[in-house]
Write an enzyme that holds these catalytic residues in place. Structure first.
Site, PDB file in Angstrom:
ATOM      1  N   ILE A  49      -8.304  -6.515   9.044  1.00 24.87           N
ATOM      2  CA  ILE A  49      -8.937  -7.717   9.583  1.00 24.87           C
ATOM      3  C   ILE A  49      -8.836  -7.684  11.101  1.00 24.87           C
ATOM      4  O   ILE A  49      -7.754  -7.401  11.650  1.00 24.87           O
ATOM      5  CB  ILE A  49      -8.265  -8.993   9.013  1.00 24.87           C
ATOM      6  N   PHE A  63      -9.488  14.723   9.113  1.00 24.80           N
ATOM      7  CA  PHE A  63      -9.412  14.957  10.558  1.00 24.80           C
ATOM      8  C   PHE A  63      -8.342  15.989  10.863  1.00 24.80           C
ATOM      9  O   PHE A  63      -7.436  16.214  10.060  1.00 24.80           O
ATOM     10  CB  PHE A  63      -9.096  13.643  11.286  1.00 24.80           C
ATOM     11  N   GLY A 107       0.827  -1.209   0.000  1.00 23.00           N
ATOM     12  CA  GLY A 107       0.000   0.000   0.000  1.00 23.00           C
ATOM     13  C   GLY A 107       0.854   1.249   0.000  1.00 23.00           C
ATOM     14  O   GLY A 107       1.938   1.281  -0.593  1.00 23.00           O
ATOM     15  N   HIS A 157      -8.199  -9.355  13.702  1.00 20.13           N
ATOM     16  CA  HIS A 157      -7.532 -10.576  14.142  1.00 20.13           C
ATOM     17  C   HIS A 157      -6.033 -10.266  14.169  1.00 20.13           C
ATOM     18  O   HIS A 157      -5.556  -9.474  13.363  1.00 20.13           O
ATOM     19  CB  HIS A 157      -7.812 -11.719  13.145  1.00 20.13           C
ATOM     20  N   THR A 165      -3.577  -2.326   7.187  1.00 14.31           N
ATOM     21  CA  THR A 165      -4.653  -2.513   6.202  1.00 14.31           C
ATOM     22  C   THR A 165      -4.088  -3.223   4.980  1.00 14.31           C
ATOM     23  O   THR A 165      -3.115  -2.771   4.376  1.00 14.31           O
ATOM     24  CB  THR A 165      -5.249  -1.157   5.757  1.00 14.31           C
ATOM     25  N   ASN A 188      -4.050  -4.023   1.270  1.00 12.53           N
ATOM     26  CA  ASN A 188      -4.524  -3.291   0.092  1.00 12.53           C
ATOM     27  C   ASN A 188      -4.766  -4.217  -1.091  1.00 12.53           C
ATOM     28  O   ASN A 188      -3.985  -5.130  -1.345  1.00 12.53           O
ATOM     29  CB  ASN A 188      -3.494  -2.220  -0.299  1.00 12.53           C
ATOM     30  N   GLU A 245      -8.895  -0.743   1.304  1.00 10.05           N
ATOM     31  CA  GLU A 245      -7.991  -1.222   2.354  1.00 10.05           C
ATOM     32  C   GLU A 245      -8.789  -1.963   3.410  1.00 10.05           C
ATOM     33  O   GLU A 245      -9.733  -1.411   3.965  1.00 10.05           O
ATOM     34  CB  GLU A 245      -7.318  -0.056   3.063  1.00 10.05           C
ATOM     35  N   TYR A 305       1.497 -10.452   2.397  1.00  4.94           N
ATOM     36  CA  TYR A 305       1.599  -9.874   1.046  1.00  4.94           C
ATOM     37  C   TYR A 305       1.674 -11.016   0.038  1.00  4.94           C
ATOM     38  O   TYR A 305       2.321 -12.036   0.284  1.00  4.94           O
ATOM     39  CB  TYR A 305       2.876  -9.032   0.927  1.00  4.94           C
ATOM     40  N   LYS A 357       0.568  -0.106  10.221  1.00  6.20           N
ATOM     41  CA  LYS A 357       0.826  -1.225  11.119  1.00  6.20           C
ATOM     42  C   LYS A 357       1.366  -0.725  12.459  1.00  6.20           C
ATOM     43  O   LYS A 357       0.961  -1.206  13.507  1.00  6.20           O
ATOM     44  CB  LYS A 357       1.878  -2.119  10.449  1.00  6.20           C
TER      45      LYS A 357
END
Ligand code: ADP
Ligand code: RBF
Ligand code: MG
Length: 155
Positions: free
Chosen positions: A82, A109, A15, A84, A27, A29, A79, A91, A21
């Site tokens: 998960i 934001f 991404g 978990h 996320t 991608n 994106e 990847y 991370k």
């Protein structure tokens, strides 16, 4: 949105490398080919649903579809975070998702902290909604079994 639930899958690609991370919100991608295939009625915004990596277990997920206004991206992205904890990155593996419902539009934001707080809210909202019994059917959908297996076996 008449296209929901929306089923799709694709290879996990690199991404924007912004260190999501490190913020605790990695996320996965999707490639442009998957983003370009989205039906027109699935508007940009934040969604929740189910996801699985390869032939792994199905977990709850949140997904951001759009241009990340906080970062003013020029490329539309999909994106998936998960819900978990994975031991390793994935990847190049096949990510299968079913997008179940809509949470909110994308926003900009004032600070990274506010963006992270909003994402954590989305995660809590997704957990609440996906724990409703009516969503278990999709979690157990054959899409997550047969087809993922076929892909992994090269069919
Ligand atoms: P990138 O900019 O390359 O997308 P990220 O910091 O967003 O980097 O990290 C995404 C990668 O982290 C995913 O491609 C995947 O390999 C790994 N990953 C580990 N755990 C998760 C998770 N729970 N949800 C999504 N991706 C995860
Ligand atoms: N980016 C935005 O610019 N605005 C948003 O409202 C926004 N919401 C998100 C919600 C979720 C559930 C996720 C997973 C991502 C969201 N993003 C949003 C994308 C975010 O900017 C991106 O994943 C960054 O890389 C996080 O640091
Ligand atoms: Mg990412």
């Amino acid at each position: 949105m008449k296209s929901l639930p929306y089923f799709c899958r694709g290879e996990v690609v690199r991404g924007f490398g912004r260190g999501s991370k490190e913020l605790g919100i990695p996320t996965a991608n999707f490639p442009d080919s998957v983003v370009d295939n989205l039906p027109a009625d699935i508007c940009t915004g934040i969604y929740y649903g189910w996801a699985c990596v390869g032939t792994g277990d199905v977990h709850r997920m949140v997904m951001s579809i759009g241009w990340n206004p906080y970062y003013k991206n020029t490329k539309k992205s999909m994106e998936t975070h998960i819900i978990h904890t994975y031991k390793e990155d994935f990847y190049g593996e096949v990510l299968s998702v079913v997008v179940v419902g809509y949470v909110r539009p994308e926003k900009s934001f004032d600070s990274l902290d506010s963006l992270i707080a909003a994402i954590n809210n989305d995660i809590e909202e997704a957990k609440r909604r996906l724990d409703l019994p009516e969503h278990n059917k999709l979690r157990e959908d054959n899409f997550f079994r047969t087809s993922a297996n076929q892909i992994m076996n090269g069919h």
